[in-house]
Design a protein around this motif. Structure first.
Motif, mmCIF file in Angstrom:
data_model
loop_
_atom_site.group_PDB
_atom_site.id
_atom_site.type_symbol
_atom_site.label_atom_id
_atom_site.label_comp_id
_atom_site.label_asym_id
_atom_site.label_seq_id
_atom_site.Cartn_x
_atom_site.Cartn_y
_atom_site.Cartn_z
ATOM 1 N N SER A 171 9.663 6.533 -2.625
ATOM 2 C CA SER A 171 11.070 6.348 -2.267
ATOM 3 C C SER A 171 11.165 6.375 -0.745
ATOM 4 C CB SER A 171 11.928 7.464 -2.868
ATOM 5 O OG SER A 171 11.666 8.689 -2.205
ATOM 6 N N ASP A 172 12.386 6.310 -0.245
ATOM 7 C CA ASP A 172 12.569 6.388 1.204
ATOM 8 C C ASP A 172 12.097 7.721 1.766
ATOM 9 O OD1 ASP A 172 13.555 3.802 1.503
ATOM 10 O OD2 ASP A 172 15.617 4.422 1.115
ATOM 11 N N LYS A 173 11.979 8.750 0.899
ATOM 12 C CA LYS A 173 11.464 10.053 1.342
ATOM 13 C C LYS A 173 9.961 9.999 1.583
ATOM 14 C CE LYS A 173 14.622 12.721 -1.508
ATOM 15 N NZ LYS A 173 14.651 13.742 -2.568
ATOM 16 N N GLY A 174 9.248 9.138 0.820
ATOM 17 C CA GLY A 174 7.807 9.042 0.992
ATOM 18 C C GLY A 174 7.066 8.802 -0.307
ATOM 19 N N PHE A 175 5.775 9.127 -0.281
ATOM 20 C CA PHE A 175 4.828 8.840 -1.360
ATOM 21 C C PHE A 175 4.389 10.163 -1.979
ATOM 22 C CE2 PHE A 175 5.060 5.273 1.335
ATOM 23 C CZ PHE A 175 4.579 4.164 0.669
ATOM 24 N N VAL A 176 4.638 10.324 -3.276
ATOM 25 C CA VAL A 176 4.434 11.604 -3.952
ATOM 26 C C VAL A 176 3.192 11.589 -4.841
ATOM 27 C CG1 VAL A 176 5.432 13.265 -5.590
ATOM 28 C CG2 VAL A 176 6.918 12.084 -3.945
ATOM 29 N N PHE A 177 2.394 12.646 -4.729
ATOM 30 C CA PHE A 177 1.287 12.906 -5.651
ATOM 31 C C PHE A 177 1.306 14.389 -5.981
ATOM 32 C CE2 PHE A 177 -0.417 13.641 -1.441
ATOM 33 C CZ PHE A 177 -1.228 14.758 -1.576
ATOM 34 N N CYS A 178 0.684 14.759 -7.101
ATOM 35 C CA CYS A 178 0.695 16.158 -7.535
ATOM 36 C C CYS A 178 -0.707 16.759 -7.490
ATOM 37 C CB CYS A 178 1.291 16.263 -8.931
ATOM 38 S SG CYS A 178 3.055 15.879 -8.942
ATOM 39 N N PRO B 30 5.753 8.689 5.640
ATOM 40 C CA PRO B 30 4.936 7.846 6.514
ATOM 41 C C PRO B 30 5.559 7.579 7.879
ATOM 42 C CG PRO B 30 6.031 6.490 4.877
ATOM 43 C CD PRO B 30 6.383 7.924 4.565
ATOM 44 N N ILE B 31 4.688 7.501 8.885
ATOM 45 C CA ILE B 31 5.112 7.035 10.208
ATOM 46 C C ILE B 31 4.630 5.599 10.419
ATOM 47 C CG2 ILE B 31 5.260 9.329 11.250
ATOM 48 C CD1 ILE B 31 2.523 8.684 12.609
ATOM 49 N N LEU C 47 -3.666 -11.614 5.875
ATOM 50 C CA LEU C 47 -2.373 -11.351 6.486
ATOM 51 C C LEU C 47 -2.209 -9.844 6.588
ATOM 52 C CD1 LEU C 47 0.418 -12.180 7.517
ATOM 53 C CD2 LEU C 47 1.203 -12.143 5.124
ATOM 54 N N ARG C 48 -2.043 -9.344 7.811
ATOM 55 C CA ARG C 48 -1.859 -7.904 8.038
ATOM 56 C C ARG C 48 -0.486 -7.679 8.655
ATOM 57 N NH1 ARG C 48 -6.622 -5.661 11.461
ATOM 58 N NH2 ARG C 48 -5.518 -3.705 11.026
ATOM 59 N N GLU C 49 0.317 -6.846 7.986
ATOM 60 C CA GLU C 49 1.671 -6.524 8.439
ATOM 61 C C GLU C 49 1.765 -5.026 8.656
ATOM 62 O OE1 GLU C 49 4.574 -9.096 5.862
ATOM 63 O OE2 GLU C 49 2.780 -8.595 4.672
ATOM 64 N N LEU C 50 1.995 -4.625 9.891
ATOM 65 C CA LEU C 50 2.091 -3.208 10.240
ATOM 66 C C LEU C 50 3.549 -2.847 10.467
ATOM 67 C CD1 LEU C 50 0.810 -0.468 11.059
ATOM 68 C CD2 LEU C 50 0.717 -1.359 13.411
ATOM 69 N N PHE C 51 4.000 -1.821 9.744
ATOM 70 C CA PHE C 51 5.347 -1.287 9.928
ATOM 71 C C PHE C 51 5.204 0.095 10.556
ATOM 72 C CE2 PHE C 51 5.776 -4.359 6.589
ATOM 73 C CZ PHE C 51 7.053 -4.883 6.721
ATOM 74 N N GLU C 52 5.900 0.304 11.678
ATOM 75 C CA GLU C 52 5.892 1.619 12.324
ATOM 76 C C GLU C 52 7.319 2.136 12.394
ATOM 77 O OE1 GLU C 52 2.214 1.850 15.292
ATOM 78 O OE2 GLU C 52 3.644 0.279 15.870
ATOM 79 N N ARG C 53 7.449 3.425 12.099
ATOM 80 C CA ARG C 53 8.783 4.031 12.115
ATOM 81 C C ARG C 53 9.321 4.014 13.545
ATOM 82 N NH1 ARG C 53 11.320 6.689 8.162
ATOM 83 N NH2 ARG C 53 9.445 7.245 7.019
#
Length: 192
Positions: free
Chosen positions: A49-56, A159-160, A174-180
């Protein structure tokens, strides 16, 4: 698409839709150990989600101890069958007890019993002990729900940066980098 979270969710759906993988949500999480070395392992991605990536995980596992000392973490996903790779870096935080309980309830009884029977990453005297330990726990909890252990929860990597790679046979990926960038994201294409 300028929102990397939405892009990831679309890729994840596409990768899972016709996946030959037995573990369709397996991702590699890397943490920094007490000596400053990166260490990776595969975990099950639970939610994004917009909060991030969750694992347990067990909170007292090696990765849990690493995150407690240094929350900087990375996640790598490779979906060979659709030619997608995703890499992200960010900061991991423990999810709430309510969220952990929700994810606990989605696990099979077998997974709950195994999690309850063992202390992940602690030394083991012999392989034979595994069967006996699991049987003891199964017998003890026969006919009743398996409660979530207090030391089992989860982490959310906020993620940042997130990089998407679309594999091409020509090697001109194709490489697409997203930075906060504050509250939003800045997109940059990278050479293959």
């Amino acid at each position: 698409m300028d929102n990397p979270i939405s892009k990831f969710q679309l890729w994840w759906q596409a990768a899972a839709a016709d996946s030959p993988l037995q573990q369709k949500s397996a991702v590699c999480v890397s943490t920094i150990d007490e000596c400053g070395f990166p260490t990776g392992r595969f975990v099950d991605l639970k939610a994004v989600s917009d909060k991030g990536f969750v694992f347990c995980s067990y909170l007292e596992s090696a990765k849990g101890k690493h995150i407690e000392c240094n929350p900087k973490s990375a996640m790598t996903i490779w979906w060979d069958h659709v030619g997608y790779q995703v890499r992200l870096v960010g900061t991991a935080e423990i999810i709430s007890a309510d969220e952990a309980e929700h994810f606990w309830q989605t696990r099979s009884r077998s997974a709950q019993l195994t999690t309850t029977a063992f202390d992940q990453s602690t030394p083991l005297d012999s392989e034979d002990r595994l069967e006996a330990q699991l049987k003891e726990t199964s017998d003890k909890l026969a006919g009743q729900p398996v409660p979530r252990p207090e030391n089992w929860g989860g982490y959310c990597i906020d993620p940042i940066s997130i990089e998407f790679l679309t594999f091409r046979e020509s090697r001109m990926h194709l490489r697409e980098l997203f930075e906060r960038n504050g509250t939003g994201w800045e997109k940059q294409l990278l050479q293959p």
